[in-house]
Scaffold this motif. Sequence first.
Motif, mmCIF file in Angstrom:
data_model
loop_
_atom_site.group_PDB
_atom_site.id
_atom_site.type_symbol
_atom_site.label_atom_id
_atom_site.label_comp_id
_atom_site.label_asym_id
_atom_site.label_seq_id
_atom_site.Cartn_x
_atom_site.Cartn_y
_atom_site.Cartn_z
ATOM 1 N N ASP A 1 0.997 -1.380 0.275
ATOM 2 C CA ASP A 1 0.338 0.379 0.228
ATOM 3 C C ASP A 1 0.972 1.520 -0.171
ATOM 4 O O ASP A 1 -0.017 2.216 -0.050
ATOM 5 C CB ASP A 1 -1.372 -0.217 1.173
ATOM 6 C CG ASP A 1 -0.233 -0.691 2.546
ATOM 7 O OD1 ASP A 1 0.738 -0.864 2.342
ATOM 8 O OD2 ASP A 1 -0.460 0.017 3.648
ATOM 9 N N MET A 2 2.310 1.157 -0.052
ATOM 10 C CA MET A 2 3.377 2.162 -0.149
ATOM 11 C C MET A 2 4.332 2.274 -1.025
ATOM 12 O O MET A 2 4.713 0.916 -1.001
ATOM 13 C CB MET A 2 3.449 3.013 1.304
ATOM 14 C CG MET A 2 3.637 2.515 1.829
ATOM 15 S SD MET A 2 4.506 2.756 3.734
ATOM 16 C CE MET A 2 5.361 4.366 3.273
ATOM 17 N N ALA A 3 4.741 2.742 -1.066
ATOM 18 C CA ALA A 3 6.559 3.457 -1.656
ATOM 19 C C ALA A 3 7.469 3.004 -0.524
ATOM 20 O O ALA A 3 7.468 4.346 -0.094
ATOM 21 C CB ALA A 3 6.798 3.983 -2.731
ATOM 22 N N TYR A 4 8.577 1.921 -0.932
ATOM 23 C CA TYR A 4 9.038 2.359 1.008
ATOM 24 C C TYR A 4 10.404 1.401 0.167
ATOM 25 O O TYR A 4 10.564 0.276 -0.289
ATOM 26 C CB TYR A 4 8.708 1.310 1.919
ATOM 27 C CG TYR A 4 9.034 1.394 2.865
ATOM 28 C CD1 TYR A 4 9.434 2.952 4.180
ATOM 29 C CD2 TYR A 4 10.860 1.151 3.232
ATOM 30 C CE1 TYR A 4 10.006 2.796 5.179
ATOM 31 C CE2 TYR A 4 11.257 1.022 5.020
ATOM 32 C CZ TYR A 4 10.607 2.746 5.147
ATOM 33 O OH TYR A 4 11.569 2.388 6.819
ATOM 34 N N THR A 5 11.464 2.044 0.528
ATOM 35 C CA THR A 5 12.854 1.537 -0.119
ATOM 36 C C THR A 5 13.850 1.562 0.461
ATOM 37 O O THR A 5 13.700 1.961 2.313
ATOM 38 C CB THR A 5 13.771 2.960 -1.119
ATOM 39 O OG1 THR A 5 13.092 3.107 -2.373
ATOM 40 C CG2 THR A 5 14.829 2.046 -1.901
ATOM 41 N N ILE A 6 14.084 0.271 0.928
ATOM 42 C CA ILE A 6 15.118 -0.156 1.764
ATOM 43 C C ILE A 6 16.747 0.065 1.401
ATOM 44 O O ILE A 6 17.018 0.167 0.829
ATOM 45 C CB ILE A 6 15.358 -1.726 2.359
ATOM 46 C CG1 ILE A 6 13.485 -2.737 2.528
ATOM 47 C CG2 ILE A 6 16.294 -2.656 3.569
ATOM 48 C CD1 ILE A 6 13.594 -1.838 3.566
ATOM 49 N N LEU A 7 17.255 0.398 2.419
ATOM 50 C CA LEU A 7 18.672 1.221 1.994
ATOM 51 C C LEU A 7 19.608 0.599 2.577
ATOM 52 O O LEU A 7 19.537 0.165 3.664
ATOM 53 C CB LEU A 7 19.083 2.800 2.323
ATOM 54 C CG LEU A 7 17.988 3.501 2.131
ATOM 55 C CD1 LEU A 7 18.159 5.178 2.799
ATOM 56 C CD2 LEU A 7 18.162 3.872 0.270
ATOM 57 N N SER A 8 20.856 -0.408 1.664
ATOM 58 C CA SER A 8 21.605 -1.468 2.868
ATOM 59 C C SER A 8 23.203 -1.228 2.492
ATOM 60 O O SER A 8 23.084 -0.225 1.284
ATOM 61 C CB SER A 8 21.095 -2.481 1.922
ATOM 62 O OG SER A 8 19.707 -3.174 2.745
ATOM 63 N N ALA A 9 23.892 -1.316 3.980
ATOM 64 C CA ALA A 9 25.112 -1.742 3.473
ATOM 65 C C ALA A 9 25.841 -3.306 3.034
ATOM 66 O O ALA A 9 25.079 -4.000 3.953
ATOM 67 C CB ALA A 9 25.785 -1.101 5.352
ATOM 68 N N GLY A 10 26.465 -3.243 2.260
ATOM 69 C CA GLY A 10 26.462 -4.688 1.373
ATOM 70 C C GLY A 10 24.757 -5.511 1.455
ATOM 71 O O GLY A 10 23.449 -4.926 1.242
ATOM 72 N N GLU A 11 25.037 -6.547 2.229
ATOM 73 C CA GLU A 11 23.669 -7.134 2.572
ATOM 74 C C GLU A 11 22.460 -6.945 4.111
ATOM 75 O O GLU A 11 21.528 -7.192 3.950
ATOM 76 C CB GLU A 11 24.209 -8.641 2.583
ATOM 77 C CG GLU A 11 24.774 -9.214 1.044
ATOM 78 C CD GLU A 11 24.151 -9.229 0.339
ATOM 79 O OE1 GLU A 11 22.781 -9.451 0.095
ATOM 80 O OE2 GLU A 11 24.415 -8.875 -0.826
ATOM 81 N N ALA A 12 23.736 -6.046 4.534
ATOM 82 C CA ALA A 12 22.652 -4.958 5.806
ATOM 83 C C ALA A 12 22.122 -3.994 5.726
ATOM 84 O O ALA A 12 22.039 -3.320 5.505
ATOM 85 C CB ALA A 12 23.528 -5.068 6.426
ATOM 86 N N PRO A 13 20.521 -4.102 6.083
ATOM 87 C CA PRO A 13 19.661 -2.860 6.023
ATOM 88 C C PRO A 13 20.054 -2.104 6.886
ATOM 89 O O PRO A 13 20.137 -2.489 8.157
ATOM 90 C CB PRO A 13 18.002 -3.662 5.679
ATOM 91 C CG PRO A 13 18.046 -5.498 5.751
ATOM 92 C CD PRO A 13 19.609 -5.667 6.210
ATOM 93 N N VAL A 14 20.063 -0.981 6.388
ATOM 94 C CA VAL A 14 19.848 0.163 7.336
ATOM 95 C C VAL A 14 19.329 1.135 8.223
ATOM 96 O O VAL A 14 18.793 1.391 9.286
ATOM 97 C CB VAL A 14 21.465 0.838 6.855
ATOM 98 C CG1 VAL A 14 21.630 2.396 7.623
ATOM 99 C CG2 VAL A 14 23.100 -0.036 6.575
#
Length: 259
Positions: A40-53
Motif C-alpha cells: 500500500d505504499m512505496a518504501y525503499t530499503i537502504l542497505s550497507a552490503g547485505e545489511a539493511p540500515v
Amino acid sequence: MASQQGRFVWYELMTTDTAAAERFYREVVGWSAADAGMPDMAYTILSAGEAPVGGLMALPAEVAAAGGQPGWIGYIAVDDAEAMAERAKAAGGAVHRAPEDTPGIGRFAVIGDPHGAVFALFQATDGGEGPPAAPMGTPGHVGWRELMAGDLDSAFTFYAGLFGWTKAEAHDMGPMGVYQLFATGGETAGGMMTKPAEVPAPYWGYYFNVPEIEAAAARVKAAGGQLINGPMEVPGGSWVMQGLDPQGALFALVAPPKG
C-alpha cells in the motif's frame, strides 16, 4: 531472546524527492537500495552490503501541509509500544502518532521529547529483534547518534527514565557547555548537549560511517549536497561533518582517525 529495548535499530528518511535522495545517498554513503514490496505504499530499503540500515519514503502530504520538512528519524526498540508511548507522555513528551502496525514487521509510534526533538518507538512483531548491530565503524552503518537538546539535564532524565540509558564520558566544551555521552546496554551509543542558541529547535542527528572524511565531503558536494559544519576532528580522533542533502534533510558523516 534478549530484549533490544533502548537501542536504536532503524533510521528513516522522509523526503520530497525519493529518487533524487536515493541517488545522493548511494553516491555519498555507498548504500544499495531496493523496493520493500509493501502493498500500500512505496518504501525503499537502504542497505550497507547485505545489511539493511534504513528506509526511504515520500514525505506524506499531511505532514508537509503541517509544515514538516525532509528529515531523518531514528527508531528505538521497545518491548511494548503502547506502554512506552504512555510513559513518554506522562514524562512530559508528546505522542505525535499513536502506536500502529506495520504488518509483519512490528508496531511503531512517533514521539516528541519534552523539548520537541522527535524520535520513533519500534516494537518488533512477535518479540523479534531488529537488524543486528554491526561492529563499530562498519561503513554504511550509523556510527553515532546525537541530540541537540532543549536542556541537557532534563532531556537526559527523560531518556534515561524511558530507556534506561546511562551516562558515559562527559566532555566540557567551555562556553558551549557539556557534551554528555550516553550508553545503552553498556555500550556508548551517542551524545547529547544543550543546543546552541543559533540552532532553532532541538533535534536528533545521525552520523553515517564512511572510510575517509575528505573524500566523503567531496562526494557530498559533487552530488549536490551542502557542507554546513566540518570536516573537523573530534575528541578521540574521529572526523565528522554535518551537511544538508539536496532536499534539505540534515545528515552527518563520521570517519576513523587519519593516519
